[in-house]
Design an enzyme around this catalytic site. Structure first.
Site: not given
Ligand code: ADP
Ligand code: MG
Ligand code: MG
Length: 917
Positions: A97, A106, A108, A357, A479, A803, A870, A890
């Site tokens: 990931r 979404g 990367m 997050r 998205h 000013s 200004c 100001y």
């Molecule tokens: P993004 O940053 O695009 O959300 P993620 O890395 O979070 O990408 O992963 C995309 C999807 O795959 C997410 O829904 C995440 O929960 C799922 N996912 C990622 N790693 C695992 C894992 N180890 N087991 C099950 N699902 C996973």
């Molecule tokens: Mg994610």
């Protein structure tokens, strides 16, 4: 000592924590943090963002130590899981990931189910006694690997993904809607067809060796840092390009093992309204990406959120899991002290957390959450102020539909469909069906509604260019919803009734056909979609402000808004004034909280009614007498304007600038206007024509304007000073306090200011004597040419205030005409020669450097010299911060930006305080 590139998390302990976002990326740092909190997280390890930098600086190679560290971490993961990577009996599967320090949802790549091959899939099958499941994982993996790592994408945009294409064929053949309805044999066949597809198109074999798969995926994730959509996202969100992404390798958990499995996403509060309710969506028997990809429209997480009685919420289908999730939500909320955006997966009745997050939210939510959390003693007022983005404030002031017009639209059956209300506000515009079209049409000045089946990260530029976004599929966390919300776009998603046909640029809804270019109106607050144009009107907050209901209003948004801005006022030291020319503008600015007027442009009133005739007469007169005659006509009109402003301002300072623009801006150019004017002035048309031509300037912005006008024609300054002071005296006699500040523009030499000051003082003394009343007034100058800034010590001898006119100052410091900068601005931004448009965001180094000199020199002469700004920059948050730091008294900005400036000024003060401590 070897340098640590790999950070492990698992079994209740992690090498990293939430503070390490720079090194581990947000995802990695928070996976570590959740692990440390004892929340169930599948174990794994994070390769640091440092490697991403190394990778790009070293010709896509890794440091020599990395491999051994990854191998070690993998062994540790294997022993923790009791499974082996590539083991044909009990294979360990992982996800690979991406995850940068700033979240880029979404943008990367991620690969799931890695470690499967023709052998291990058999092991997985035997172990689970579930052939369907094993091949479901395998076919997903081959497709994801083919796309993300091997780069097999649709040949053209808007073509379906080649893997999806085959899958669709299979569904058609079986006559089913969903992938979950395909039998194991089909999935097995899919794997083979995918492999063949890869071989045919990419001229490589799908790799069977798990280690090769792993390093391929790691490289692909690092590679995705520089894919076009990630780059575009960073540009739009001002994320530096050199931060890099981390790579997280994590043991897989499976939401696709049957009906007691599932996956979902959620927010610890409602991200649209900020309400303290759990908000989210889930799918039974699915893997993570299914929820956001909009393949099936997910179901609500709890009963509270249900709109359709036929759907079943997680609270109903898996009540125990829902309770556990509620508990996790409570813990995360307490721990992070902010709204969280979470991902989870349920494997055979066990809950696993996969991400947390800070959640993106609308301006409404941002306010509500910040204010709520202060009231609940979770965060301090200062923290709350730092959390609200000043630019988001504008969203609170965004328009809604005129309710009558909307009602009429409903009655006339203009309501086309209803979707999910993902991004509040009202938008109306013309339909286009692709992001590039949206960009093109918007560039031509059209208002756009972008309609897509589902948006993808490629679409972000087009989304940015649109007024509103409408999608046929996907939920509140799709998205389109996520990105639209963040951009502050009006957004309606998951509008299932739309049947969109990209090929023919049209969509059908029931028996109605909507074509490209047709008008649509979106209500992002209710999710309604209307055909045609519905007029908009001010937001709720704005209505309360404009109607002056204030304290008597029971609008919750308004209350929150006032409370937060009240805290901002307690914190800030910088004054917030406004640029306004007319009493009604001034009233609005006061309602927004302005404390003074920093700029009244007297010439803006010259175009009203028949004033322009007197102005033209003044300009075109050949002698002083003629000019004085014309000025005498203008004086009472200007005086009335000033009186109106003074009355509204009730003793707050009012800065009025003497005439500034090049005179030819006021001249007639049409034949018939010239004839009429000649007639009125009793002069031959030819003479007037010649006079107009003689006033032509090659470079009017650097020509006869600013104080140069008043120096050559002192009677103009005299009349204006007289009008200001007569107005002041008369209003004061009405019993209202007045504080006029007369401002001389474009001064570059102290002698210019001395000259004009003498004219102003003489007129003021004469007026006050005549009225037999004293009105304290000040005379100051704009600092807007470099020489003025560089000789500010001398100028301060004569000026009572400065000013900064940063619009002109930016022009003159850069040597660029503001009116012509548009021709090369986008090239400059594209080539990163400029980080941002200097006319929008103050150039702190160049223009700002000169401002600092002027402040320092001015105050070396007069230590308590009052200094403001200004220019347009006075309402732009980063520029406001700069003004605070260099010690201005100001900022002055347009009425609508006053709230933004109040908040930005508070943040500047807090930031400075925090930096000191
Ligand atoms: P993004 O940053 O695009 O959300 P993620 O890395 O979070 O990408 O992963 C995309 C999807 O795959 C997410 O829904 C995440 O929960 C799922 N996912 C990622 N790693 C695992 C894992 N180890 N087991 C099950 N699902 C996973
Ligand atoms: Mg994610
Ligand atoms: Mg100027």
């Amino acid at each position: 000592m070897v340098h640590q590139y790999v950070y492990f998390f698992g079994d209740g302990k992690a090498d990293g924590n939430a503070q390490m976002k720079g090194l581990l990326g947000g995802k990695g740092a928070n996976l570590a943090e959740m692990t440390n909190l004892g929340i169930p997280v599948p174990p794994g390890f994070t390769i640091t963002t440092e490697i991403c930098g190394y990778y790009y600086e070293n010709n896509l190679q890794y440091p020599p130590d990395l491999k051994a560290q990854v191998d070690d971490a993998l062994r540790r993961l294997e022993s923790l899981m009791g499974r082996k990577f590539g083991d044909p009996e009990a294979p360990l599967l992982v996800s690979v990931r991406s995850g940068a320090a700033s979240s880029m949802p979404g943008m990367m790549d991620t690969v799931l189910n890695l470690g499967l091959n023709d052998q291990t899939v058999l092991g997985l099958m035997k172990e689970t006694q579930d052939e369907r499941f094993a091949y479901d994982c395998y076919r997903r993996f081959v497709a994801m690997y083919g796309d993300v790592v091997l780069g097999l994408k649709p040949a053209q945009k808007d073509q379906t993904d080649p893997f999806e294409h085959i899958l669709e064929e299979m569904r058609k053949r079986r006559n089913v809607h969903f992938d979950s309805e395909l039998p194991a044999s089909d999935l097995k066949e899919l794997v083979e067809r995918y492999k063949t597809l890869i071989r045919a198109h990419m001229d490589v074999m799908f790799p069977q060796d798990p280690m090769e798969q792993l390093w391929g995926a790691i490289g692909a994730v690092f590679g995705s840092w520089n894919n076009p959509r990630a780059i575009a996202y960073r540009e739009l969100n001002n994320i530096p390009a050199d931060m890099g992404t981390a790579v997280n390798i994590q043991a897989m958990v499976f939401g696709n093992m049957g009906e007691d499995c599932g996956t979902g996403v959620g927010f610890t509060r409602n991200p649209a309204t900020g309400e303290n309710v759990f908000y989210g969506e889930y799918l039974i028997n699915a893997q993570g990406e299914d929820v956001v990809a909009g393949i099936r429209t997910p179901q609500p997480i709890n009963k509270a959120q249900k709109t359709d009685p036929n759907t079943l919420s997680l609270e109903e289908t898996m009540p125990e899991i829902y309770q556990q999730l509620e508990e996790v939500r409570r813990r995360l909320g307490r721990h992070y002290r902010d709204m969280q955006d979470i991902e989870f997966t349920i494997q055979k009745g066990k809950l696993w957390m996969l991400q947390t997050r800070t959640g993106k939210r609308t301006a409404f939510a941002s306010f509500k959450i910040a204010v709520d959390m202060v009231r609940a003693n979770i965060i301090t007022k200062e923290e709350a102020l730092m959390r609200v983005d000043p630019d988001q404030l504008n969203q609170l002031l965004r328009p809604v539909f005129d309710p009558k017009a909307k009602e009429a639209a409903v009655k006339s059956k203009a309501l086309l469909a209803k979707g999910l209300n993902a991004g509040p506000g009202a938008a109306t515009g013309r339909v286009v069906f692709s992001a590039p079209d949206a960009e093109q049409w918007a560039a031509k000045g059209e208002k756009i509604i972008l309609v897509r089946v589902e948006t993808s990260p490629e679409d972000i530029r087009g989304m940015h260019a649109s007024q509103g976004i409408l999608t046929a599929r996907g939920g509140m966390t799709s998205h389109a919803a996520l990105v639209g919300r963040q951009m502050g776009k009006v957004c309606v998603v998951g509008c299932n009734a739309l049947e969109i046909e990209y090929r023919t640029h049209r969509m059908t809804v029931g028996d109605r056909i909507i074509r490209e270019g047709d008008w649509l109106s979106l209500d992002g607050t209710t999710g309604e979609v209307f055909v045609g144009q519905i007029p908009t009107q001010p937001s709720e907050v704005l209505s309360v402000i404009l109607e002056g209901k204030g304290a008597t209003s029971d609008s919750q948004v308004y209350q929150d808004y006032m409370e937060l801005l009240g805290w901002a006022d307690e914190c800030r030291t910088l004054g917030v004034w406004t640029n306004a020319d007319q009493p009604n503008q001034v009233e609005m600015a006061l309602a927004f909280g302005a404390e003074g007027i920093g700029l009244t442009r007297t010439e803006h009133m010259f175009f009203e009614g028949d004033r322009i005739d007197a102005v033209r007469e003044m300009i075109l007169s050949d002698d002083v007498e003629g000019r004085k005659r014309a000025l005498a006509k203008l004086l009472p009109m200007q005086k009335e304007d000033f009186k109106g402003i003074f009355r509204v301002m009730q003793g707050k300072p009012v800065t009025i600038r003497t005439l500034d623009p090049p005179l030819h801006e006021f001249l007639p150019h049409e034949e018939k206007d010239i004839e009429k004017l000649a007639h009125d002035m009793w002069v031959p048309v030819e003479r007037l024509q010649a006079k107009i031509e003689s006033l032509h300037e090659v470079n009017p912005m650097l020509g006869h304007r600013g104080c140069r006008l008043g120096i050559v024609f002192p009677e103009i300054t005299e009349m204006q000073a007289q009008a200001i002071m007569e107005a002041a005296c008369e209003v004061k006699k009405e019993g209202i306090d007045v504080h006029p500040e007369i401002m001389i523009p474009l001064v570059g030499h102290v002698a210019e200011l001395k000259n004009q000051r003498a004219v102003v003082d003489a007129a003021a003394q004469e007026v006050m004597k005549r009225y037999e009343i004293q009105v304290p007034y000040r005379v100051g100058t704009m600092i807007e040419v470099p020489r003025g800034a560089l000789t500010a010590d001398a100028i301060a001898e004569v000026a009572e205030f400065f000013s900064f006119g940063t619009n002109d100052l930016t022009q003159t410091v850069f040597g660029i005409s503001r009116d012509d900068a548009g021709r090369f601005l986008s090239d400059y931004l594209g080539a990163r020669i400029w980080e941002s448009d200097p006319f929008e965001k103050l150039d702190q180094v160049g223009v700002g450097g000169l401002m600092e000199i002027a402040v320092q020199k001015g105050r070396s002469t007069k230590p308590d010299l009052k200094i403001g700004i200004c220019g347009e920059h006075g309402g732009e948050p980063s520029s406001v911060d700069f003004c605070h730091r260099i010690g201005l008294n100001y900022v002055s900005c347009s009425p609508y930006r006053v709230p933004v400036a109040r908040l930005a000024a508070a943040q500047a003060a807090i930031r400075q305080k925090n930096a000191k401590s």
